[in-house]
Design an enzyme around this catalytic site. Structure first.
Site, short mmCIF file in Angstrom:
data_model
loop_
_atom_site.label_atom_id
_atom_site.label_comp_id
_atom_site.label_asym_id
_atom_site.label_seq_id
_atom_site.Cartn_x
_atom_site.Cartn_y
_atom_site.Cartn_z
N ALA A 25 0.85 -1.19 0.00
CA ALA A 25 0.00 0.00 0.00
C ALA A 25 0.88 1.23 0.00
O ALA A 25 2.05 1.20 0.41
CB ALA A 25 -0.93 0.01 1.22
N ALA A 30 4.02 7.35 3.85
CA ALA A 30 4.95 6.23 3.65
C ALA A 30 4.34 5.20 2.72
O ALA A 30 3.15 5.21 2.43
CB ALA A 30 5.30 5.60 5.00
N VAL A 32 4.22 0.91 2.15
CA VAL A 32 4.40 -0.36 2.87
C VAL A 32 4.72 -1.46 1.86
O VAL A 32 4.05 -1.59 0.83
CB VAL A 32 3.13 -0.73 3.66
CG1 VAL A 32 3.35 -2.03 4.42
CG2 VAL A 32 2.78 0.39 4.64
N LYS A 47 7.78 -0.33 6.30
CA LYS A 47 7.17 0.98 6.00
C LYS A 47 8.30 1.97 5.82
O LYS A 47 9.09 2.20 6.73
CB LYS A 47 6.22 1.40 7.11
CG LYS A 47 5.53 2.74 6.85
CD LYS A 47 4.62 3.13 8.00
CE LYS A 47 3.38 2.28 8.06
NZ LYS A 47 2.42 2.57 7.00
N ASP A 146 -3.31 9.55 14.28
CA ASP A 146 -3.82 9.31 12.92
C ASP A 146 -4.68 8.05 12.91
O ASP A 146 -4.47 7.16 12.08
CB ASP A 146 -2.66 9.19 11.94
CG ASP A 146 -3.11 9.39 10.49
OD1 ASP A 146 -2.38 8.95 9.57
OD2 ASP A 146 -4.19 9.95 10.26
#
Length: 665
Positions: A25, A30, A32, A47, A146
């Protein structure tokens, strides 16, 4: 037109240990990736901070890396079953990265994209585990900052049902990542807001500060989205969405989904109050409220079920009225894991797994038989009961030790190692791994062999040893060019390869007895036992090719014939004189054997020029025209007269430089 750019990190080895295998992703801060930890032979998630994010956050690189390292250490101390574990951290190409536990499952965002919204049972089950993870972070002094569906991973349920979210294992990721970037940005004098606007708390928008109640607000928005299938606010610009959190109260979910219990509206309202002081103090306090709601809704569901069971069946037409009320599945508090219980909830009495597996059923059977016997008989009859009970116990014990404690070994061959481990442990077995082996037929990381073999008898709760495959064994052909034949053979034998000597040939650069080439070539991938053909040098050839370029072809023919070589001629247009050699192969000085072929290119001479007509032209003009065509000019009689005669005549093809005589008077 779509342009796809190849990811340069794929197949990269990071820190000499982590081999990047694929991209999972890409988020705002960042990307992954999945990777193989080649030291421990396990799959991990890596990550890596985006270059633009790192550059924006690290005006002072050392300060940023120090903050990132401190955050990684704090996250690594969060040993909690609902927190994605952090194994390692470092930098690659100047970009910080984290090495984390790889969770096989989907993000909550993926599930919501597929399901649109969840029923209350599923939403509360996921939220409770989310809050358990975030609460552990709050107790460690860490604020997530987050919280959103993208950072919530839902692994496959222990029961194995793909759609069973109530029993699924939830893990929260990215603790402290936003804080590391934001803190480094603060050193620049800025006030960067590192959060997703759909879940941002009002105090982050107005004051730029965050505490545990900020995560509680975001968790309340996530609950709203799980129940309704959407977030409470949207807009054309991110800043518009952010300020709606400041100016408006989050609406009740039941306003979008009629039939939701009012207690869920109250739960969302409590978590998303604009005043942080009116919210639960941290995720642990919010989790306690969620558990109470789950218990209350579960009790109502159980009561409804009990009432329905007591209503007698009537063989008459019955009208069923659908009430707009959602039912939440009951959850027994004592069935929760220890990390999810309220402080005043009783602990479940547990027995170690191995002790339960080894215990004989005879004692329970004896107690039951004695109880029944005591009720039916008295006095002498109890003796009969005891004898019968002992006989039954003896029979059951014999059956248990001979057959009952054994079961059939599951078939795990061909499965991925992690999948085989999960299946076996779910069935109550203990898994051990033997040293992996290479295999031409079984892919890397799949089960190559198991002990005991499938369908054989094994004690319940016993140990199964798995041997994983390393995949086909492949390695490059060693570089033996330039080595003597003996050394080359030794290198190939050490690599478990077979040397086959090919046809020797002359070589101008390598002495006699030295390997000049291999087939397959050096570096090509081969398997053990493959045959490698080597070509050995015979030294420089006995005949040295002379200089032929610039000589006439007739002379060249004599030279080549005298040396015992074969001549191949190719004629080409050239500005060189006709029949002059303009190229040769091999080059002069090269060694060749007798009867070897020498190829030469021979000039056809410059292309012919057609003589133009100059009769009746002034003599000087005719002279200029002929010279412009590359021809020589001869003038007779009066140079200032008119051309009356030319030789050669007009349109006659002649070689360049041919003289044309003009007669003028």
């Amino acid at each position: 037109m779509d342009i796809q750019v190849a990811d340069t990190l794929l197949n990269t080895l990071i820190d000499g240990r982590y081999r990047i295998r694929g991209r999972v992703a890409r988020g705002g801060m960042a990307t992954v990736y999945t990777a193989i930890d080649e030291r421990l032979d396990r799959t991990v998630a890596i990550k890596i901070i985006h270059p633009n994010q790192a550059q924006a956050a690290q005006v002072q690189l050392a300060g940023f890396l120090e903050r990132f390292t401190d955050e990684a250490k704090t996250i690594a101390r969060l040993t909690h079953p609902n927190v994605v574990a952090v194994y390692d951290q470092g930098t690659h190409g100047g970009l910080p990265y984290l090495v984390m536990e790889y969770v096989r499952g989907r993000t909550l965002r993926d599930i919501l994209a597929e399901r649109k919204r969840l029923n209350p049972s599923e939403a509360l089950a996921i939220l409770e585990q989310m809050l358990a993870a975030i609460g552990a972070a709050h107790r460690a002094g860490l604020v997530h900052r987050d919280v959103k569906p993208e950072n919530v991973l839902v692994a496959e349920a222990p029961s194995g049902g793909a759609g069973n979210l109530v029993d699924g294992v939830v893990k929260v990721a990215d603790f402290g990542l936003a804080r590391a970037v934001e803190a480094s940005s603060d050193t620049e004098g800025g006030n960067q807001l590192m959060a997703t606007v759909a879940y941002v708390a009002p105090e982050l928008v107005t004051e730029g500060r965050a505490d545990p109640r900020t995560d509680v607000y975001a968790a309340g928005i996530v609950l709203f989205e799980m129940l309704t299938g959407r977030v409470p606010y949207d807009g054309d610009r991110a800043v518009e969405v952010a300020w709606q959190h400041v100016d408006r109260d989050v609406p009740p979910p039941s306003g979008l989904v009629p039939g939701l219990p009012p207690v869920l509206d109250e739960l969302v309202r409590r978590a998303t109050r604009r005043d942080p002081g009116a919210r639960p103090t941290d995720a642990g306090a919010f989790q306690a409220e969620v558990q109470v709601v789950r218990d209350d809704l579960g009790a109502v569901a159980n009561a409804n079920t009990a009432i329905l069971r007591q209503i007698p069946a009537v063989d008459q037409p019955t009208m069923v009225v659908q009430q707009p009320t959602m039912v939440v599945s009951s959850v027994s508090p004592t069935n929760r894991p220890s990390w999810a219980r309220l402080p005043d909830q009783p602990r479940e009495r547990t027995t170690p797994h191995r002790r339960r597996a080894a215990a004989s059923p005879g004692s329970d059977l004896l107690d039951r038989v004695r109880e029944v016997g005591g009720r039916l008989f008295a006095g002498r009859a109890s003796v009969v009961v005891t004898v019968v009970a002992l006989a039954l116990v003896a029979g059951m014990a014999g059956w248990w030790f001979a057959f009952g404690r054994y079961t059939e070994t599951p078939s795990l061959a061909g499965l991925a190692g992690t999948e085989a481990k999960v299946q076996a442990e779910r069935a109550g077995f203990v898994i051990k791994f033997a040293d992996p082996r290479y295999s031409e037929d079984v892919a890397k990381d799949q089960v190559l062999a198991q002990d005991p073999e499938s369908t054989s008898r094994i004690q319940r709760g016993g140990t199964i040893t798995l041997t994983l495959s390393l995949g086909p064994e492949r390695f490059p052909v060693p570089d033996v060019v330039g080595k003597t034949l003996d050394l080359a053979q030794l290198d190939l034998e050490n690599a478990n390869l077979v040397l086959v000597r090919g046809t020797d040939r002359y070589d101008d650069n390598l002495p006699e007895g030295v390997v000049i080439a291999t087939n397959p070539k050096v570096g090509a991938e081969v398997k053990p036992g493959d045959k490698i053909t080597v070509i050995v040098s015979k030294g420089k050839a006995p005949i040295s090719v002379p200089v032929l370029v610039g000589k006439n072809i007739n002379e060249v023919r004599d030279i080549v014939r005298d040396l015992g070589l074969e001549l191949s001629e190719t004629y080409k247009d050239s500005d060189k004189p006709k029949d002059q050699v303009i190229a040769q192969s091999p080059q002069d000085g090269a060694g060749v054997e007798k009867n070897a072929q020498v190829k030469v290119d021979v000039s056809n001479g410059p292309p012919a020029v057609n003589v133009p007509r100059v009769i009746d032209l002034p003599c000087q003009q005719a002279k200029q025209l002929l010279e412009s065509q590359g021809l020589a000019v001869g003038v007779q009689f009066n140079p200032n007269g008119t051309v009356r005669i030319q030789n050669p005549n007009e349109n006659t093809p002649v070689p360049p430089g041919t003289q044309v005589v003009i007669t003028c008077f």
